[in-house]
Design a protein around this motif. Structure first.
Motif, PDB file in Angstrom:
ATOM      1  N   GLU A  39       0.226   6.202 -10.530  1.00  0.00           N
ATOM      2  CA  GLU A  39      -0.308   5.375  -9.435  1.00  0.00           C
ATOM      3  C   GLU A  39      -0.268   3.888  -9.781  1.00  0.00           C
ATOM      4  O   GLU A  39      -0.687   3.063  -8.970  1.00  0.00           O
ATOM      5  CB  GLU A  39      -1.753   5.782  -9.120  1.00  0.00           C
ATOM      6  CG  GLU A  39      -1.921   7.224  -8.705  1.00  0.00           C
ATOM      7  CD  GLU A  39      -1.170   7.558  -7.408  1.00  0.00           C
ATOM      8  OE1 GLU A  39      -0.323   8.469  -7.433  1.00  0.00           O
ATOM      9  OE2 GLU A  39      -1.407   6.885  -6.403  1.00  0.00           O
ATOM     10  N   LYS A  71      -3.297  -7.009   1.767  1.00  0.00           N
ATOM     11  CA  LYS A  71      -3.648  -7.085   3.203  1.00  0.00           C
ATOM     12  C   LYS A  71      -5.149  -6.995   3.450  1.00  0.00           C
ATOM     13  O   LYS A  71      -5.613  -7.388   4.520  1.00  0.00           O
ATOM     14  CB  LYS A  71      -2.961  -5.935   3.956  1.00  0.00           C
ATOM     15  CG  LYS A  71      -1.436  -5.945   3.877  1.00  0.00           C
ATOM     16  CD  LYS A  71      -0.863  -4.720   4.591  1.00  0.00           C
ATOM     17  CE  LYS A  71       0.645  -4.633   4.442  1.00  0.00           C
ATOM     18  NZ  LYS A  71       1.174  -3.374   5.064  1.00  0.00           N
ATOM     19  N   LYS A  72      -5.876  -6.398   2.486  1.00  0.00           N
ATOM     20  CA  LYS A  72      -7.299  -6.154   2.728  1.00  0.00           C
ATOM     21  C   LYS A  72      -8.134  -6.722   1.583  1.00  0.00           C
ATOM     22  O   LYS A  72      -7.633  -6.881   0.468  1.00  0.00           O
ATOM     23  CB  LYS A  72      -7.534  -4.631   2.851  1.00  0.00           C
ATOM     24  CG  LYS A  72      -6.849  -3.960   4.073  1.00  0.00           C
ATOM     25  CD  LYS A  72      -7.223  -2.481   4.126  1.00  0.00           C
ATOM     26  CE  LYS A  72      -6.429  -1.714   5.147  1.00  0.00           C
ATOM     27  NZ  LYS A  72      -6.799  -1.952   6.532  1.00  0.00           N
ATOM     28  N   GLY A 108      -4.381  13.235 -11.876  1.00  0.00           N
ATOM     29  CA  GLY A 108      -4.983  11.906 -11.728  1.00  0.00           C
ATOM     30  C   GLY A 108      -5.815  11.527 -12.918  1.00  0.00           C
ATOM     31  O   GLY A 108      -5.597  12.014 -14.033  1.00  0.00           O
ATOM     32  N   PHE A 116      -4.062  13.148  -1.339  1.00  0.00           N
ATOM     33  CA  PHE A 116      -4.693  12.271  -0.350  1.00  0.00           C
ATOM     34  C   PHE A 116      -4.353  12.725   1.067  1.00  0.00           C
ATOM     35  O   PHE A 116      -3.254  13.241   1.311  1.00  0.00           O
ATOM     36  CB  PHE A 116      -4.207  10.818  -0.551  1.00  0.00           C
ATOM     37  CG  PHE A 116      -4.900  10.109  -1.679  1.00  0.00           C
ATOM     38  CD1 PHE A 116      -4.337  10.077  -2.940  1.00  0.00           C
ATOM     39  CD2 PHE A 116      -6.123   9.487  -1.470  1.00  0.00           C
ATOM     40  CE1 PHE A 116      -4.988   9.438  -3.983  1.00  0.00           C
ATOM     41  CE2 PHE A 116      -6.777   8.834  -2.512  1.00  0.00           C
ATOM     42  CZ  PHE A 116      -6.199   8.809  -3.771  1.00  0.00           C
TER      43      PHE A 116
HETATM   44  C1  LIG Z   1      -5.249   7.672 -10.343  1.00  0.00           C
HETATM   45  C2  LIG Z   1      -5.745   8.606  -9.379  1.00  0.00           C
HETATM   46  C3  LIG Z   1      -7.076   8.122  -8.867  1.00  0.00           C
HETATM   47  C4  LIG Z   1      -8.038   9.287  -8.913  1.00  0.00           C
HETATM   48  O1  LIG Z   1      -9.116   9.214  -8.350  1.00  0.00           O
HETATM   49  O2  LIG Z   1      -7.697  10.235  -9.655  1.00  0.00           O
HETATM   50  C5  LIG Z   1      -6.961   7.528  -7.488  1.00  0.00           C
HETATM   51  O3  LIG Z   1      -7.887   7.484  -6.717  1.00  0.00           O
HETATM   52  S1  LIG Z   1      -5.419   6.828  -7.136  1.00  0.00           S
HETATM   53  C6  LIG Z   1      -5.748   5.657  -5.800  1.00  0.00           C
HETATM   54  C7  LIG Z   1      -4.490   4.895  -5.494  1.00  0.00           C
HETATM   55  N1  LIG Z   1      -3.493   5.764  -4.891  1.00  0.00           N
HETATM   56  C8  LIG Z   1      -3.406   5.870  -3.542  1.00  0.00           C
HETATM   57  O4  LIG Z   1      -4.098   5.223  -2.787  1.00  0.00           O
HETATM   58  C9  LIG Z   1      -2.348   6.845  -3.035  1.00  0.00           C
HETATM   59  C10 LIG Z   1      -2.546   7.145  -1.549  1.00  0.00           C
HETATM   60  N2  LIG Z   1      -2.312   5.942  -0.762  1.00  0.00           N
HETATM   61  C11 LIG Z   1      -1.100   5.747  -0.133  1.00  0.00           C
HETATM   62  O5  LIG Z   1      -0.191   6.559  -0.200  1.00  0.00           O
HETATM   63  C12 LIG Z   1      -0.962   4.464   0.672  1.00  0.00           C
HETATM   64  O6  LIG Z   1      -1.870   3.505   0.187  1.00  0.00           O
HETATM   65  C13 LIG Z   1      -1.185   4.675   2.215  1.00  0.00           C
HETATM   66  C14 LIG Z   1      -0.148   5.664   2.757  1.00  0.00           C
HETATM   67  C15 LIG Z   1      -2.598   5.153   2.497  1.00  0.00           C
HETATM   68  C16 LIG Z   1      -0.994   3.318   2.897  1.00  0.00           C
HETATM   69  O7  LIG Z   1       0.228   2.803   2.466  1.00  0.00           O
HETATM   70  P1  LIG Z   1       1.159   1.992   3.478  1.00  0.00           P
HETATM   71  O8  LIG Z   1       2.335   1.464   2.731  1.00  0.00           O
HETATM   72  O9  LIG Z   1       1.409   2.828   4.681  1.00  0.00           O
HETATM   73  O10 LIG Z   1       0.231   0.759   3.817  1.00  0.00           O
HETATM   74  P2  LIG Z   1      -0.038   0.120   5.210  1.00  0.00           P
HETATM   75  O11 LIG Z   1      -0.758  -1.148   4.921  1.00  0.00           O
HETATM   76  O12 LIG Z   1       1.229   0.076   6.017  1.00  0.00           O
HETATM   77  O13 LIG Z   1      -1.091   1.138   5.900  1.00  0.00           O
HETATM   78  C17 LIG Z   1      -0.739   1.994   6.949  1.00  0.00           C
HETATM   79  C18 LIG Z   1      -2.015   2.189   7.752  1.00  0.00           C
HETATM   80  O14 LIG Z   1      -3.025   2.805   6.919  1.00  0.00           O
HETATM   81  C19 LIG Z   1      -4.144   1.933   6.816  1.00  0.00           C
HETATM   82  N3  LIG Z   1      -4.643   2.014   5.450  1.00  0.00           N
HETATM   83  C20 LIG Z   1      -3.968   1.726   4.313  1.00  0.00           C
HETATM   84  N4  LIG Z   1      -4.748   1.936   3.227  1.00  0.00           N
HETATM   85  C21 LIG Z   1      -5.950   2.351   3.694  1.00  0.00           C
HETATM   86  C22 LIG Z   1      -7.193   2.725   3.097  1.00  0.00           C
HETATM   87  N5  LIG Z   1      -7.339   2.706   1.753  1.00  0.00           N
HETATM   88  N6  LIG Z   1      -8.231   3.105   3.885  1.00  0.00           N
HETATM   89  C23 LIG Z   1      -8.079   3.127   5.250  1.00  0.00           C
HETATM   90  N7  LIG Z   1      -6.933   2.787   5.905  1.00  0.00           N
HETATM   91  C24 LIG Z   1      -5.889   2.405   5.124  1.00  0.00           C
HETATM   92  C25 LIG Z   1      -3.663   0.550   7.144  1.00  0.00           C
HETATM   93  O15 LIG Z   1      -4.723  -0.240   7.646  1.00  0.00           O
HETATM   94  C26 LIG Z   1      -2.617   0.857   8.200  1.00  0.00           C
HETATM   95  O16 LIG Z   1      -3.262   1.103   9.430  1.00  0.00           O
HETATM   96  P3  LIG Z   1      -2.940   0.137  10.674  1.00  0.00           P
HETATM   97  O17 LIG Z   1      -3.857   0.610  11.764  1.00  0.00           O
HETATM   98  O18 LIG Z   1      -1.466   0.344  10.960  1.00  0.00           O
HETATM   99  O19 LIG Z   1      -3.237  -1.248  10.178  1.00  0.00           O
END
Ligand SMILES: CC[C@H](C(=O)O)C(=O)SCCNC(=O)CCNC(=O)[C@H](O)C(C)(C)COP(=O)(O)OP(=O)(O)OC[C@H]1O[C@@H](n2cnc3c(N)ncnc32)[C@H](O)[C@@H]1OP(=O)(O)O
Ligand SMILES: [Co+2]
Length: 135
Positions: A39, A71-72, A108, A116
């Motif tokens: 990650e 972005k956030k 993880g 997720f």
């Molecule tokens: C090491 C592991 C550890 C553990 O606990 O074991 C972890 O927790 S790892 C944590 C880090 N890893 C991840 O977050 C992986 C999953 N996340 C993803 O795959 C991406 O971040 C994803 C798909 C959620 C968003 O990526 P994308 O490239 O699509 O970003 P966008 O900015 O285009 O977002 C699209 C859309 O989703 C909304 N968004 C993004 N992130 C979040 C969030 N954290 N919470 C809520 N909403 C989120 C974003 O606002 C966009 O919505 P829109 O309405 O289009 O603006």
């Protein structure tokens, strides 16, 4: 079966500063600091009663945390639930129409498997499922 709210994941820009702040805020020292290559994140864990706080900082430009913070603002990034059987819950959620962000559970931090649920299918919340790895 969902067992409990396992951790709150907080996205931070400066992990050392956030670790100091949360140590003072929670009144407890972190129990673990761990890098997760898959990650591209450094994580710091605090135990707070039956739940945990996970601080996350991106370690590369393509880390999901780095991209998120482009972005956030810093703050709550995801909520993680511990599940009994992550593969069974993934199948159940797919059948319920949720979009999962990974086909298979990934290894993880904190000795867990995780996956997720896309926030667009979870009322705007990035939801993590995690299962303890039983050695
Ligand atoms: C090491 C592991 C550890 C553990 O606990 O074991 C972890 O927790 S790892 C944590 C880090 N890893 C991840 O977050 C992986 C999953 N996340 C993803 O795959 C991406 O971040 C994803 C798909 C959620 C968003 O990526 P994308 O490239 O699509 O970003 P966008 O900015 O285009 O977002 C699209 C859309 O989703 C909304 N968004 C993004 N992130 C979040 C969030 N954290 N919470 C809520 N909403 C989120 C974003 O606002 C966009 O919505 P829109 O309405 O289009 O603006
Ligand atoms: Co997490």
């Amino acid at each position: 079966m969902f067992i409990n709210l396992e951790h709150l994941g907080l996205a931070v820009r400066d992990l050392d500063a956030a670790t100091d702040l949360y140590t003072r805020l929670l009144g407890v020292a972190p129990y673990k600091k761990e890098h997760v290559t898959s990650e591209a994140v450094d994580t710091v864990f605090f135990q707070v009663g039956g739940s945990k706080v996970e601080l996350l900082a991106g370690t590369s430009p393509d880390s999901p945390i780095t991209r998120y913070l482009e972005k956030k603002p810093e703050g709550i990034h995801h909520v993680a639930f511990e599940v009994e059987d992550i593969r069974a819950e993934m199948a159940r959620l797919r059948a319920e129409g949720f979009t999962l962000l990974n086909e298979e559970p990934k290894r993880g931090a904190d000795n867990k498997l995780f996956c997720f649920v896309h926030p667009k299918t979870a009322a705007g919340v990035l939801v993590e499922l995690c299962q303890s790895i039983r050695d």
